[in-house]
Design a protein around this motif. Structure first.
Motif, PDB file in Angstrom:
ATOM      1  N   ILE A1247     -24.930  24.002  -7.617  1.00  0.00           N
ATOM      2  CA  ILE A1247     -25.610  24.829  -8.613  1.00  0.00           C
ATOM      3  C   ILE A1247     -24.601  25.504  -9.544  1.00  0.00           C
ATOM      4  O   ILE A1247     -24.864  25.696 -10.733  1.00  0.00           O
ATOM      5  CB  ILE A1247     -26.485  25.881  -7.899  1.00  0.00           C
ATOM      6  CG1 ILE A1247     -27.551  25.198  -7.055  1.00  0.00           C
ATOM      7  CG2 ILE A1247     -27.142  26.806  -8.911  1.00  0.00           C
ATOM      8  CD1 ILE A1247     -28.503  24.345  -7.847  1.00  0.00           C
ATOM      9  N   HIS A1251     -24.782  25.706 -13.572  1.00  0.00           N
ATOM     10  CA  HIS A1251     -24.782  27.001 -14.259  1.00  0.00           C
ATOM     11  C   HIS A1251     -23.577  27.122 -15.179  1.00  0.00           C
ATOM     12  O   HIS A1251     -23.681  27.627 -16.316  1.00  0.00           O
ATOM     13  CB  HIS A1251     -24.789  28.126 -13.219  1.00  0.00           C
ATOM     14  CG  HIS A1251     -25.003  29.481 -13.824  1.00  0.00           C
ATOM     15  ND1 HIS A1251     -24.263  30.580 -13.477  1.00  0.00           N
ATOM     16  CD2 HIS A1251     -25.881  29.910 -14.771  1.00  0.00           C
ATOM     17  CE1 HIS A1251     -24.670  31.625 -14.168  1.00  0.00           C
ATOM     18  NE2 HIS A1251     -25.656  31.239 -14.953  1.00  0.00           N
ATOM     19  N   HIS A1289     -36.313  25.611  -9.234  1.00  0.00           N
ATOM     20  CA  HIS A1289     -35.062  25.226  -8.572  1.00  0.00           C
ATOM     21  C   HIS A1289     -34.071  26.394  -8.516  1.00  0.00           C
ATOM     22  O   HIS A1289     -33.602  26.759  -7.435  1.00  0.00           O
ATOM     23  CB  HIS A1289     -34.446  24.039  -9.305  1.00  0.00           C
ATOM     24  CG  HIS A1289     -33.282  23.420  -8.576  1.00  0.00           C
ATOM     25  ND1 HIS A1289     -33.414  22.775  -7.366  1.00  0.00           N
ATOM     26  CD2 HIS A1289     -31.958  23.372  -8.892  1.00  0.00           C
ATOM     27  CE1 HIS A1289     -32.233  22.346  -6.973  1.00  0.00           C
ATOM     28  NE2 HIS A1289     -31.331  22.703  -7.885  1.00  0.00           N
ATOM     29  N   ASP A1290     -33.758  26.983  -9.653  1.00  0.00           N
ATOM     30  CA  ASP A1290     -32.808  28.105  -9.689  1.00  0.00           C
ATOM     31  C   ASP A1290     -33.115  28.952 -10.916  1.00  0.00           C
ATOM     32  O   ASP A1290     -33.088  28.463 -12.049  1.00  0.00           O
ATOM     33  CB  ASP A1290     -31.363  27.602  -9.759  1.00  0.00           C
ATOM     34  CG  ASP A1290     -30.365  28.735  -9.625  1.00  0.00           C
ATOM     35  OD1 ASP A1290     -29.987  29.057  -8.488  1.00  0.00           O
ATOM     36  OD2 ASP A1290     -29.984  29.315 -10.665  1.00  0.00           O
ATOM     37  N   TYR A1340     -34.999  37.314  -7.942  1.00  0.00           N
ATOM     38  CA  TYR A1340     -33.580  37.123  -8.246  1.00  0.00           C
ATOM     39  C   TYR A1340     -32.940  38.371  -8.874  1.00  0.00           C
ATOM     40  O   TYR A1340     -31.786  38.311  -9.298  1.00  0.00           O
ATOM     41  CB  TYR A1340     -33.403  35.939  -9.208  1.00  0.00           C
ATOM     42  CG  TYR A1340     -33.481  34.577  -8.558  1.00  0.00           C
ATOM     43  CD1 TYR A1340     -32.328  33.841  -8.329  1.00  0.00           C
ATOM     44  CD2 TYR A1340     -34.694  34.035  -8.161  1.00  0.00           C
ATOM     45  CE1 TYR A1340     -32.381  32.592  -7.743  1.00  0.00           C
ATOM     46  CE2 TYR A1340     -34.772  32.788  -7.565  1.00  0.00           C
ATOM     47  CZ  TYR A1340     -33.617  32.071  -7.355  1.00  0.00           C
ATOM     48  OH  TYR A1340     -33.664  30.831  -6.772  1.00  0.00           O
TER      49      TYR A1340
END
Length: 1744
Positions: A1247, A1251, A1289-1290, A1340
């Motif tokens: 990830i 990112h 997912h993120d 988050y």
């Protein structure tokens, strides 16, 4: 390029200027062949230990003709610009040889010596083939013969054939190092080799140019081998452009030398590759004027080919820099060419091509290119004018008519045309230049101002004066608008016009609309340039305007008016009555100005006024002494001035008034003394108590001035020394400090009323007897206090804290000349006793200040408390004191401070035994004792205040010792330094403080090092820094080594921060950064902490103190630096960063979780401040782009902060071309990922990698923008597709993608650049479940603001202007449970829209809203950016819909009711909601609701609502019930403790209340009227200049209008008064309107009490004063008891007693017939400590 300056070569002698600087200051080594010579001058030169000694030896040796060979060898061994070389170059010249014997110092003998030395140099070069550094140094030294050294040039011409074979040999060595693959060299070494190659090529080009006619080709055959190496160097991509350019010239010169120029041109013409451009471009410079008859066509073809490459490489900045310089040099060679027929046509085409290049690139954002192109354009225009090429020149006018160039470029272009062609040509061919350029942009753009000034200056030579003034000056008159931001620039142009033409000033002065400040500036300029007679005439016609300017609110106008009055061309010019009155007026209304800048300038002008006054009086005393009597206007003025200055020192006078009055009073007294005029009887009786009160001042320099004046003024001092001694023992520092200055006055007075008690046996010295007696009394109390402190320190801190007595002893000694005291045994004994008691007190206090925690240490009591004091009041005060550790610490560290300063001052000024055998004040043992005491204090004390003052005293001691001629003293500082370095290394017998940043040790080293600099040497500094660096660089293991490193870094931190070392500390910055970065990862916390602090200090040293950042968070440009400059200063850091970044990148590639370290983050913080230079790749090979591959890998580390920072650095290091390539690669990568995901493969597990790539996109887009529309559209489409899939997912990646898309949308004004697929993909993101996004953000801990901003931008582009509010309601109002952050975004957006529309003139609302609100509310930058992207129609429609929407009003009202102070809501949100309500069309809330809702959390929103309510409805009769509460509300909000903006809003509310002042006056309510007047006065004396001036404008421009009730514009004043003048103006008009109450004494007394209540003490208003005894009346000493640690006043501008006096005087004048009021005011007047309420001053009752 042909005539290359060797000064540049000298700078490039070494890798960087730092090494070059070291070589310049270093000793010149002895030539090898003279090392064993026994000759005297050779031996003396070898034994010289500094550069000055070598210079002396060289000058003496030159007188001996046998020394010429030796001196010639020395000359070529010196670096360029070395002092020894400079002297030898001067000696080896015709001017010096002509002064000696023609036999011994003939030109031939000197040339022979130089030739012999050159031959020896050639041998050394031939023998140094393995050492490139030595070869470079020798060649550069030889090249110095060609620069301002005629004898050297002649010698080199005769010996050039010895050096020619060595040039290709050395070049092969240099190029072999650069191109060889056998060994890898570091980037820094590679850069050095490129510089060496460049120096050698420059030498080759220079001697080929200089000796072209003398060189024989047959003897230069070895030079042919240069061509191959030069071609390789010029073609190599990594070679800097400057090296490539010189390599191309070398090839061309060889072709000329060997008669192969034709083939050379054909070869250059045939070259087509981009890397061949340096050779092609060099061919143009090799053309001579006579060559154009034959080679003109080839030159044109070469130039065309070069310019074709420019189009394909337009983004390569270093290439454009090189080419613009090259073509500019080429254009200079084209002048004076006479051609005919076809060559003439080709010549014109060449000029046209050059002009086209200059016009295309004069718009560059790189300054070097822009100015080179401007110079190129200038040259081409001159050639065209000379050749009559009008068609070529017409390109400029065509370019202007197209209007495609930026404004600065247009101005720069036209400026070149004006300088060549004149103004008439420009005006004829560029119609509308006034309408298009000057009228809209004059005064706003520097480029337009420069063009206007240039054209105006040239036009003055071309046009008649009348026509010139009508065209040029009239525009300036129209543009000079008062309070306009461009007025300053316009005034500069007006002053330039006044200098050009004498007729401008009379015409300017009759302009009615011109600000008077502009007229004053013009008159001052004219007077300075010889127009005194015209200025005198105009001065008489404008006396009234000058008087108004002196009390106007504009600082600049006041200073200009004062300057015009006092600063005459001749200081002896006689004063007029108007000038004298103007000076009095200025002081009266400007003395309390808090602006330090204005105060300093005003003081300087007033000093000139006093000096002029002295000349006037001296002239009259010389001509007619009898005329200088009390009726003389100058004496009358002096009396007024002295009285005013003395009365300005009243208690509660602010700092500015005291500062100015004390200094001017001192200047005036000194003037009177110089003229032998009496001055004491001219002083008012208040001066003594006022000056005495000034001794309480918080500022030391004011106390010094007051004490000096007191000593002069009072013939007999009334102070009681015993009372002063008791004050010295006060626990309050302010009391003891005041007592010290009183003691100074007592000792300096001519006579004293009370003599200190002395025993009959007491001996009195012959020098300064009174000082001696007082000092002995202090010493007696010190002994007593030290004895008590030794028994019980806490009790001593309570009854006799010692520091007051020590301060008094030091201060009185400071007033004495110590040399005469050394002749008196009594004084010698006193000094010995003082030192002994100081040592005793130090031993007592050291456990406190030397404790690991001195702030909390409280020693235990060893003995019963001391007996009560005789003074009952003092005992009561002491009993109430809280015995806290702070009191003990205060006593300890202040005592240590005074002891350190006493010892330092004694050593600095006293005669020492080591320097004189007789009549010394300090013996050798005492000096040693003082030195040991300082070492003890700086090594053991841990309290910052104590060791900082010990550092000051130790600095005085070191300075005295360093400058002493006695070795016993001058050798002590080096000895202490060695001991200190042993302690730092851990080898000493004393343990240093490992916390508190090594406490006093850095200060000790700083004192020892900095004081040596005054001797002009840096040996101690360099030795110390080298030792400290070695301690850090050894990196030995173990805790002891870590502590040693921490001490070393703490010391270096202090040295790096020291301003005295600014010039010499730079040599160690690079090593210091490396040490800090290495230790930042240490195992011990103290070493890490020290490394962090030192790195921070180094960042400040390199990049400067951090300035305010931009709204987007960008660093200020002055806190950044180009990579070229940074790595030129600190070249070793390039290798260090290169190595460490490569290692970090390898760790990142090896492991997803590797790579991140604190060291890496620190390096990125430093690199973030660098940016690429346009010269990168031109002069050096140390390019920031070398770091880019490593940064790409680092962007994927597991630490998010490092990822963000590395992406920012990556974007900073690239240009638009590189950014586009990176974006293309990342977009392709995500396309592949999306393709695989469609086939069912999961997203990559790393990830951090994803990112990091998205973050790269975000930062790279900032560089690239929409330069490649297709690429950015593709990127947006792919990112939109990925975002929809990434939501589950993120969330971090989803958020970053949306932010990238938002940045791209931010630059769009419509959807034309993006197609339907991209738009649909963006809409798909918006169509996601909003509540899902908000929940994911909460999981988050991410703010959902990013999604709201994205949606706003998307709908800005897709919706019509009238649909924006509907979308906002749908997204930000209708959903339930909306996150509070989005609530704030919504309110911020609405409020910013409404404020901007009102502030920009969308609606007229004086006193409701102003542009200042935009700064106060500190709006979200994303909201501001969104609003600024809206079109004008969108802004207008949105604002109109907001103001008229009932839904908005209901929603805002609902929010106003539910918002509270809980963490759920953002701070200040309720205030913003109320402000929104105030800006809507209707405000439904009542005044009672608003007043009830008032509170800190909703201010100033409620105040704005109240202001709006009064604006809409006025003070209706049904509101009369709220007047009292409303005015009280405004009074409370205008108190000094409220924020500045809140007080400003109170002033705006007052503005609306003042419109209805007639209703307030007729309310018959004394509380309302009194509080209203009080409110106005509070705001007129507010600490904020903005609040004061706003209220003064209100009072001066509107008060007479509203009070009279006559709505006529004639009643409004044109000039806004100063607040001081506005006070009187307001009270005069207000009391005139209150005449209906003139018979009601109780009403008036109550009104007076209400008005002055906040400005005076309670006792002044108490009615007890009429009945009680006089002893109970108010005096200054009867203040409430303050705390031990005094606090600063809230409002330091307000002068309470002055305001009370002004109000009382106004009452007396307005209501003189009311006896009840007069009786009350007389009672108050008797106790007022100001100058009274009548015209005559009243002596105050200050001292009982």
């Amino acid at each position: 390029m042909n005539d290359v300056s060797l000064r540049v070569s000298a700078l490039k002698l070494c890798a960087h200027p730092k090494r070059f600087s070291e070589m310049r200051n270093a000793l010149v080594p002895l030539p090898s062949k003279w090392r064993n010579s026994p000759i005297d001058y050779v031996v003396e030169f070898a034994q010289a230990n500094n550069c000055a000694k070598q210079l002396s030896v060289v000058k003496d040796a030159f007188e001996n003709p046998r020394s010429l060979p030796f001196l010639a060898d020395i000359l070529f061994l010196c670096p360029l610009k070395h002092p020894v070389r400079g002297v030898l170059t001067r000696l080896f010249s015709g001017a010096e040889s002509s002064k000696r014997s023609p036999i011994t110092h003939s030109k031939e003998s000197i040339l022979n010596a130089l030739r012999c030395a050159l031959r020896h140099v050639s041998v050394n070069i031939n023998n140094s083939c393995a050492c490139p550094d030595e070869i470079n140094d020798l060649f550069v030294s030889v090249s110095g013969c060609l620069q301002n050294f005629p004898f050297g040039r002649d010698a080199l011409a005769l010996e050039i054939y010895c050096l020619i074979p060595l040039v290709p040999k050395a070049m092969a060595i240099f190029w072999g190092l650069l191109s060889g693959t056998d060994t890898e060299i570091s980037p820094t070494r590679r850069n050095e080799c490129y510089l060496y190659l460049q120096n050698l090529l420059r030498f080759h080009v220079n001697y080929m140019t200089e000796f072209r006619s003398e060189l024989v080709p047959d003897r230069c055959t070895p030079l042919k081998s240069i061509d191959a190496i030069a071609e390789q160097a010029s073609r190599h991509v990594d070679t800097p452009w400057d090296v490539r350019a010189v390599a191309g010239l070398a090839i061309g010169h060889n072709a000329r030398l060997f008669d192969d120029f034709g083939n050379y041109l054909l070869k250059c013409q045939s070259l087509k590759d981009f890397n061949d451009l340096p050779m092609k471009a060099a061919a143009l410079l090799m053309l001579q004027k006579s060559d154009y008859d034959v080679y003109a066509a080839q030159a044109l073809d070469i130039l065309r080919c070069i310019l074709e490459h420019v189009e394909s490489a337009s983004n390569v900045s270093n290439f454009l820099v090189y080419l613009s310089k090259h073509l500019n040099t080429y254009s200079k060679s084209l002048g004076g060419i006479k051609l005919t027929d076809r060559p003439q046509i080709i010549y014109s085409l060449i000029l046209a091509l050059l002009m086209r290049f200059s016009l295309e690139h004069i718009t560059s954002n790189i300054e070097t290119i822009r100015h080179m192109c401007a110079s190129l354009l200038h040259q081409v225009l001159e050639h065209c004018k000379a050749a009559g090429q009008t068609k070529v020149m017409s390109q400029v006018y065509i370019q202007y008519e197209r209007q495609r160039m930026p404004l600065p470029s247009v101005c720069l272009m036209l400026q070149q045309v004006v300088e060549v062609m004149g103004v008439k040509a420009v005006m004829t061919n560029c119609p509308g230049i006034f309408e298009k350029l000057f009228i809209p942009h004059l005064g706003r753009e520097d480029s337009v101002n420069s063009l206007f000034k240039s054209m105006m200056t040239v036009a003055h030579q071309e046009e008649a004066s009348k026509d010139w003034r009508r065209l040029w000056c009239s525009l300036l008159y129209r543009s000079a608008v008062p309070r306009d931001e461009r007025l300053i620039c316009i005034e500069r142009l007006i002053k330039a016009a006044v200098n050009l033409d004498d007729e401008v000033l009379p015409e300017l002065m009759i302009q009615r609309n011109l600000p008077f400040s502009t007229k004053l500036a013009a008159m001052l300029t004219a007077r300075c340039h010889g127009q005194q007679r015209a200025v005198k005439t105009l001065f008489v016609d404008h006396l009234g305007e000058i008087s108004s300017a002196l009390i106007g609110v504009d600082d600049n106008s006041r200073l200009l008016a004062l300057s015009f009055v006092v600063d005459t061309p001749r200081l002896s010019e006689r004063y007029t009555q108007f000038e004298l009155d103007s000076i009095i007026t200025y002081i009266e209304f400007n003395a309390n100005n808090p602006n330090a800048h204005v105060r300093q300038i005003g003081h300087g002008l007033l000093q000139k006024a006093v000096k002029r006054l002295e000349y006037n009086l001296a002239q009259q005393l010389k001509n007619s002494p009898q005329a200088v009597n009390e009726d003389n206007i100058l004496i009358i003025f002096v009396n007024k001035l002295l009285d005013m200055l003395a009365m300005n020192l009243f208690p509660t006078a602010n700092y500015g008034r005291r500062w100015l009055s004390l200094r001017l009073l001192n200047d005036c007294i000194q003037m009177m003394e110089r003229l032998n005029l009496a001055w004491r009887q001219r002083m008012p009786p208040q001066l003594w108590p006022y000056l005495d009160y000034c001794l309480r001042d918080s500022y030391e320099h004011n106390k010094v001035q007051a004490a000096q004046l007191l000593a002069k003024f009072q013939a007999c001092c009334p102070y009681d020394p015993m009372e002063i001694l008791e004050q010295l023992k006060s626990v309050r520092v302010t009391d003891s400090s005041m007592a010290v200055y009183r003691l100074q006055v007592y000792c300096k007075a001519a006579e004293v009323a009370l003599i200190p008690p002395l025993s009959q046996k007491a001996a009195i010295p012959k020098h300064h007897a009174r000082d001696y007696v007082v000092l002995q009394m202090c010493l007696k109390h010190l002994r007593k206090g030290a004895g008590l402190a030794a028994i019980d320190l806490t009790e001593a801190a309570k009854t006799n804290p010692l520091y007051g007595l020590l301060f008094a002893s030091r201060h009185l000694l400071l007033q004495l000349e110590l040399k005469p005291l050394a002749e008196d045994a009594l004084w010698i004994d006193y000094i010995e006793d003082l030192l002994n008691i100081c040592v005793t007190i130090t031993d007592i206090m050291l456990p406190i200040v030397g404790s690991d925690s001195p702030e909390g240490m409280l020693p235990g009591q060893q003995k019963p408390p001391a007996e009560p004091t005789e003074d009952a009041d003092r005992q009561a005060e002491l009993d109430t004191l809280s015995l806290v550790p702070q009191m003990v610490l205060l006593s300890a560290w202040r005592s240590i401070k005074e002891i350190a300063l006493i010892m330092g001052d004694l050593v600095q000024r006293a005669p020492l035994e080591q320097e004189r055998q007789h009549h010394y004040l300090l013996s050798q043992m005492q000096v040693a004792l003082i030195g040991d005491q300082f070492i003890l204090l700086l090594a053991d004390v841990k309290h910052r205040g104590a060791f900082e003052q010990a550092y000051v005293g130790f600095t005085w001691l070191c300075r005295r010792f360093w400058h002493s001629d006695e070795p016993a003293l001058s050798q002590l500082p080096p000895k202490w330094l060695d001991e200190a370095m042993r302690l730092v290394s851990g080898l000493g017998d004393r343990e240093l403080c490992s916390t508190r940043r090594s406490a006093g040790m850095p200060y000790m080293l700083q004192a020892l090092i900095c004081t040596e600099l005054k001797l002009g040497t840096h040996n101690t500094f360099k030795r110390s820094m080298s030792l400290l660096m070695e301690v850090c660089e050894r990196q030995e293991p173990g805790a002891d080594a870590a502590i040693a490193r921490s001490h070393a870094m703490n010391i270096m931190r202090a040295l790096f921060r020291c301003s005295e070392l600014a010039d010499v500390v730079g040599d160690f910055v690079g090593r210091g950064i490396q040490c800090a970065l290495e230790s930042i990862m240490a195992a011990e916390w103290n070493e890490r902490n020290s490394a962090t602090l030192m790195l921070s200090a180094l960042m400040v040293r390199v990049f400067g103190v951090e300035r305010a950042r931009s709204d987007s968070g960008e660093l200020h440009v002055r806190n950044r630096m180009t990579g070229r400059i940074f790595f030129t200063r600190y070249p070793k850091l390039f290798d260090y960063f290169y190595e460490n970044l490569s290692k970090a990148a390898e760790r990142c590639r090896a492991s997803p979780k590797g790579g991140q370290t604190v060291q890496l983050e620190a390096m990125l913080q430093l690199l973030y401040r660098l940016y690429p230079s346009s010269m990168e790749g031109s002069e050096t090979s140390l390019n920031l782009s070398a770091f880019v591959p490593f940064l790409e890998a680092i962007t994927c580390v597991n630490d998010s902060t490092t990822r963000y920072r590395s992406c920012e650095v990556l974007a900073n290091f690239g240009n638009a071309t590189l950014a586009i390539e990176h974006i293309r690669r990342i977009t392709t990568m995500f396309t592949v990922i999306n393709f695989k995901h469609k086939r069912g493969e999961p997203f990559p597990k790393n990830i951090n990698l994803l990112h990091g790539k998205v973050l790269q996109l975000k930062e790279l887009y900032r560089v690239a923008r929409w330069q490649d529309v297709r690429l950015i559209s593709a990127m947006m489409y792919m990112m939109s597709v990925i975002a929809v899939k990434m939501i589950h997912h993120d969330m971090f990646i989803f958020r970053t993608i949306v932010m990238v898309l938002t940045d791209a949308l931010l630059d769009l004004q419509d959807c034309r650049h993006i197609g339907a697929p991209v738009l649909n993909a963006l809409i798909a993101i918006y169509d996601l479940d909003h509540m899902l996004i908000y929940r994911r953000c909460k999981e988050y801990t991410v703010s959902p603001k990013f999604f709201a901003i994205f949606a706003l931008h998307l709908h800005r582009l897709t919706l019509k202007p009238d649909g924006l509010l509907d979308h906002m309601f749908k997204m930000l109002v209708q959903p339930d449970n909306l996150p509070s952050k989005l609530q704030q975004v919504k309110i911020d957006l609405w409020l910013y829209t409404l404020i901007d529309q009102v502030a920009s003139g969308g609606s007229k609302a004086r006193g409701l809203i102003e542009p200042y609100e935009l700064k106060y509310f500190d709006f979200d930058p994303d909201v501001v950016a969104y609003y600024k992207t809206l079109s004008l129609s969108q802004r207008t429609n949105l604002a109109n819909q907001l103001r008229g929407s009932k839904q908005v009003k209901l929603h805002a009202t609902k929010m106003a009711g539910i918002i509270d102070c809980s963490p759920q809501w953002a701070p200040g949100l309720s205030c913003r909601v109320f402000t929104v309500l105030a800006l809507l069309n209707d405000v439904d809330m009542s005044m009672m609701q608003l007043l009830d809702r008032g509170g800190y959390d909703v201010e100033p929103g409620v105040t704005i609502c109240l202001t709006r309510l009064i604006m809409d409805n006025g003070m209706l009769s049904n509101y009369q019930y709220y007047w009292d509460e409303l005015i009280r509300y405004a009074v409370v909000n205008s108190t000094p403790k409220r924020p500045v903006y809140m007080r400003y809003r109170s002033a705006q509310l007052l503005d609306r209340l003042t419109v209805h002042v007639q209703q307030i006056i007729h309310s018959d309510n004394v509380v309302i009227i009194g509080n209203y007047i009080r409110l106005v006065l509070q705001l007129l004396v507010d600490e904020s200049e903005m609040v004061r001036n706003y209220t003064a404008e209100l009072a001066s421009s509107c008060m007479g209008l509203y009070l009279s009730g006559e709505w006529t514009l004639e009643s409004v004043l044109d000039v806004t008064m100063l607040p001081v003048e506005a006070e009187k103006f307001f009270l005069e008009h207000m009391f005139e309107a209150l005449q209906r109450y003139k018979t009601d004494g109780k009403f008036l007394i109550t009104c007076f009490n209400l008005i002055v209540e906040p400005f005076v003490s309670f006792e002044l208003l108490s009615h007890r004063i009429l009945d009680e005894a006089p002893s109970k009346s108010f005096s200054i000493d009867d203040e409430p008891e303050s705390e031990i640690f005094d606090k600063q006043e809230v409002n330091q501008y307000c002068e309470g007693l002055r305001i009370a006096s002004v109000v009382a005087k106004s009452f007396k004048v307005a209501f003189a017939n009311n006896e009840e009021l007069m009786t009350a005011l007389d009672a108050v007047e008797r106790m007022c400590s100001y100058k009274g309420f009548t015209e005559e001053p009243i002596p105050p009752r200050i001292i009982s």
